[in-house]
Write a protein that holds these residues in place. Structure first.
Motif, PDB file in Angstrom:
ATOM      1  N   ALA A 176       9.783   2.782 -17.415  1.00  0.00           N
ATOM      2  CA  ALA A 176       8.878   3.883 -17.071  1.00  0.00           C
ATOM      3  C   ALA A 176       7.511   3.332 -16.656  1.00  0.00           C
ATOM      4  O   ALA A 176       6.905   3.820 -15.694  1.00  0.00           O
ATOM      5  CB  ALA A 176       8.741   4.836 -18.250  1.00  0.00           C
ATOM      6  N   GLU A 177       7.062   2.308 -17.359  1.00  0.00           N
ATOM      7  CA  GLU A 177       5.789   1.682 -16.996  1.00  0.00           C
ATOM      8  C   GLU A 177       5.856   1.086 -15.592  1.00  0.00           C
ATOM      9  O   GLU A 177       4.924   1.228 -14.794  1.00  0.00           O
ATOM     10  CB  GLU A 177       5.427   0.601 -18.018  1.00  0.00           C
ATOM     11  N   LEU A 178       6.956   0.430 -15.283  1.00  0.00           N
ATOM     12  CA  LEU A 178       7.138  -0.125 -13.938  1.00  0.00           C
ATOM     13  C   LEU A 178       7.120   0.984 -12.890  1.00  0.00           C
ATOM     14  O   LEU A 178       6.500   0.847 -11.830  1.00  0.00           O
ATOM     15  CB  LEU A 178       8.444  -0.913 -13.851  1.00  0.00           C
ATOM     16  N   ALA A 179       7.814   2.079 -13.181  1.00  0.00           N
ATOM     17  CA  ALA A 179       7.862   3.199 -12.237  1.00  0.00           C
ATOM     18  C   ALA A 179       6.475   3.795 -12.016  1.00  0.00           C
ATOM     19  O   ALA A 179       6.093   4.103 -10.875  1.00  0.00           O
ATOM     20  CB  ALA A 179       8.837   4.270 -12.739  1.00  0.00           C
ATOM     21  N   ILE A 180       5.718   3.941 -13.081  1.00  0.00           N
ATOM     22  CA  ILE A 180       4.359   4.498 -12.961  1.00  0.00           C
ATOM     23  C   ILE A 180       3.479   3.563 -12.133  1.00  0.00           C
ATOM     24  O   ILE A 180       2.713   4.004 -11.268  1.00  0.00           O
ATOM     25  CB  ILE A 180       3.751   4.747 -14.357  1.00  0.00           C
ATOM     26  N   THR A 181       3.589   2.277 -12.366  1.00  0.00           N
ATOM     27  CA  THR A 181       2.813   1.298 -11.604  1.00  0.00           C
ATOM     28  C   THR A 181       3.169   1.363 -10.122  1.00  0.00           C
ATOM     29  O   THR A 181       2.285   1.337  -9.258  1.00  0.00           O
ATOM     30  CB  THR A 181       3.050  -0.125 -12.161  1.00  0.00           C
ATOM     31  N   GLU A 182       4.453   1.473  -9.824  1.00  0.00           N
ATOM     32  CA  GLU A 182       4.884   1.584  -8.423  1.00  0.00           C
ATOM     33  C   GLU A 182       4.378   2.877  -7.791  1.00  0.00           C
ATOM     34  O   GLU A 182       3.966   2.889  -6.635  1.00  0.00           O
ATOM     35  CB  GLU A 182       6.408   1.490  -8.313  1.00  0.00           C
ATOM     36  N   GLN A 183       4.386   3.964  -8.559  1.00  0.00           N
ATOM     37  CA  GLN A 183       3.900   5.246  -8.030  1.00  0.00           C
ATOM     38  C   GLN A 183       2.410   5.172  -7.739  1.00  0.00           C
ATOM     39  O   GLN A 183       1.946   5.694  -6.722  1.00  0.00           O
ATOM     40  CB  GLN A 183       4.205   6.392  -9.001  1.00  0.00           C
ATOM     41  N   LYS A 184       1.650   4.523  -8.617  1.00  0.00           N
ATOM     42  CA  LYS A 184       0.216   4.350  -8.372  1.00  0.00           C
ATOM     43  C   LYS A 184      -0.013   3.536  -7.100  1.00  0.00           C
ATOM     44  O   LYS A 184      -0.903   3.857  -6.303  1.00  0.00           O
ATOM     45  CB  LYS A 184      -0.454   3.672  -9.572  1.00  0.00           C
ATOM     46  N   THR A 185       0.801   2.514  -6.903  1.00  0.00           N
ATOM     47  CA  THR A 185       0.678   1.693  -5.691  1.00  0.00           C
ATOM     48  C   THR A 185       0.991   2.531  -4.453  1.00  0.00           C
ATOM     49  O   THR A 185       0.277   2.456  -3.446  1.00  0.00           O
ATOM     50  CB  THR A 185       1.614   0.473  -5.775  1.00  0.00           C
ATOM     51  N   LEU A 186       2.046   3.329  -4.521  1.00  0.00           N
ATOM     52  CA  LEU A 186       2.399   4.197  -3.391  1.00  0.00           C
ATOM     53  C   LEU A 186       1.282   5.190  -3.096  1.00  0.00           C
ATOM     54  O   LEU A 186       0.953   5.436  -1.920  1.00  0.00           O
ATOM     55  CB  LEU A 186       3.710   4.938  -3.677  1.00  0.00           C
ATOM     56  N   ASP A 187       0.671   5.750  -4.124  1.00  0.00           N
ATOM     57  CA  ASP A 187      -0.441   6.683  -3.933  1.00  0.00           C
ATOM     58  C   ASP A 187      -1.634   5.982  -3.281  1.00  0.00           C
ATOM     59  O   ASP A 187      -2.291   6.542  -2.393  1.00  0.00           O
ATOM     60  CB  ASP A 187      -0.862   7.294  -5.271  1.00  0.00           C
ATOM     61  N   ALA A 188      -1.914   4.750  -3.713  1.00  0.00           N
ATOM     62  CA  ALA A 188      -3.016   3.990  -3.118  1.00  0.00           C
ATOM     63  C   ALA A 188      -2.729   3.704  -1.643  1.00  0.00           C
ATOM     64  O   ALA A 188      -3.618   3.839  -0.795  1.00  0.00           O
ATOM     65  CB  ALA A 188      -3.241   2.687  -3.880  1.00  0.00           C
ATOM     66  N   TYR A 189      -1.489   3.330  -1.324  1.00  0.00           N
ATOM     67  CA  TYR A 189      -1.134   3.078   0.078  1.00  0.00           C
ATOM     68  C   TYR A 189      -1.275   4.337   0.922  1.00  0.00           C
ATOM     69  O   TYR A 189      -1.683   4.264   2.088  1.00  0.00           O
ATOM     70  CB  TYR A 189       0.284   2.514   0.193  1.00  0.00           C
ATOM     71  N   ALA A 190      -0.946   5.485   0.360  1.00  0.00           N
ATOM     72  CA  ALA A 190      -1.113   6.738   1.103  1.00  0.00           C
ATOM     73  C   ALA A 190      -2.585   6.963   1.429  1.00  0.00           C
ATOM     74  O   ALA A 190      -2.931   7.371   2.555  1.00  0.00           O
ATOM     75  CB  ALA A 190      -0.547   7.910   0.304  1.00  0.00           C
ATOM     76  N   MET A 191      -3.463   6.685   0.474  1.00  0.00           N
ATOM     77  CA  MET A 191      -4.897   6.828   0.723  1.00  0.00           C
ATOM     78  C   MET A 191      -5.371   5.819   1.763  1.00  0.00           C
ATOM     79  O   MET A 191      -6.146   6.163   2.663  1.00  0.00           O
ATOM     80  CB  MET A 191      -5.681   6.645  -0.578  1.00  0.00           C
ATOM     81  N   ILE A 192      -4.916   4.584   1.641  1.00  0.00           N
ATOM     82  CA  ILE A 192      -5.312   3.543   2.597  1.00  0.00           C
ATOM     83  C   ILE A 192      -4.858   3.927   4.002  1.00  0.00           C
ATOM     84  O   ILE A 192      -5.597   3.738   4.976  1.00  0.00           O
ATOM     85  CB  ILE A 192      -4.742   2.166   2.180  1.00  0.00           C
ATOM     86  N   GLU A 193      -3.666   4.483   4.103  1.00  0.00           N
ATOM     87  CA  GLU A 193      -3.158   4.905   5.409  1.00  0.00           C
ATOM     88  C   GLU A 193      -4.053   5.973   6.032  1.00  0.00           C
ATOM     89  O   GLU A 193      -4.392   5.903   7.221  1.00  0.00           O
ATOM     90  CB  GLU A 193      -1.730   5.423   5.267  1.00  0.00           C
TER      91      GLU A 193
END
Length: 190
Positions: A67-84
């Motif tokens: 679950a921790e790994l999944a949350i970390t990946e989701q945070k990364t995906l959210d950051a990439y969406a903002m960067i985009e």
């Protein structure tokens, strides 16, 4: 002074502008690839957590790690969406950036957030190049202010949170496991 320096260095503002816009478009292409990678990692972590849910204490501990790994990946995906979003805006507003000596207030969040993100996102050469170009344009003090998250630096707080290295809370991990269990009609015992 900037025009004289550009003339001496044989750089025209339009060339700098087009290079910045091109780098922003390349970053958007890279983000698509990175999103696919992190989405796959997120799916694997959630799937692994799902498989570990119907079990005793040792399996629950492993499910929390997934679950921790999944949350970390989701945070990364959210950051990439903002960067985009910021890169798309950068590609549209490059003339405004090259025409001003100081960062325009309406672009400060975008510029600061991109500089901040570049300092936290490894293996992203286009974003690093954008950071170098923006640092060259607005100065090292401006860039350090964003990187160090000083007062009034302009970095979006959500970007800071998404790229934070702090681990997710136990409550966040438990909530994700409950959601995974609920979505898959599995009883979850905390």
């Amino acid at each position: 002074m900037g025009k004289i320096l550009n003339t001496l260095l044989r750089r025209s503002p339009s060339k700098t502008s087009s290079k910045l816009a091109m780098m922003a478009r390349l970053a958007i292409s890279r983000i698509a690839i990175l999103k696919n990678i992190h989405t796959a990692k997120w799916n694997i972590a959630c799937s692994d957590a799902l498989q570990l849910l119907p079990g005793g204490h040792p399996r629950r501990e492993l499910a929390l790690i997934k679950a921790e790994l999944a949350i970390t990946e989701q945070k990364t995906l959210d950051a990439y969406a903002m960067i985009e979003v910021y890169c798309r805006l950068l590609a549209e507003k490059t003339e405004m950036i090259t025409d001003s000596k100081e960062c325009p207030n309406e672009l400060k969040e975008m510029v600061s957030s991109l500089i901040f993100a570049a300092s936290r996102c490894g293996q992203f050469p286009e974003l690093e190049k954008i950071r170098q170009m923006l640092t060259s344009k607005y100065g090292k003090d401006f860039a350090y202010s964003a990187i160090e998250i000083r007062n009034n630096c302009g970095v979006h707080p959500k970007m800071v949170h998404k790229l934070s290295s702090l681990p997710p809370t136990m409550e966040a991990k438990e909530n994700l496991l409950k959601k995974i269990a609920r979505d898959n009609n599995i009883a979850y015992i905390a």
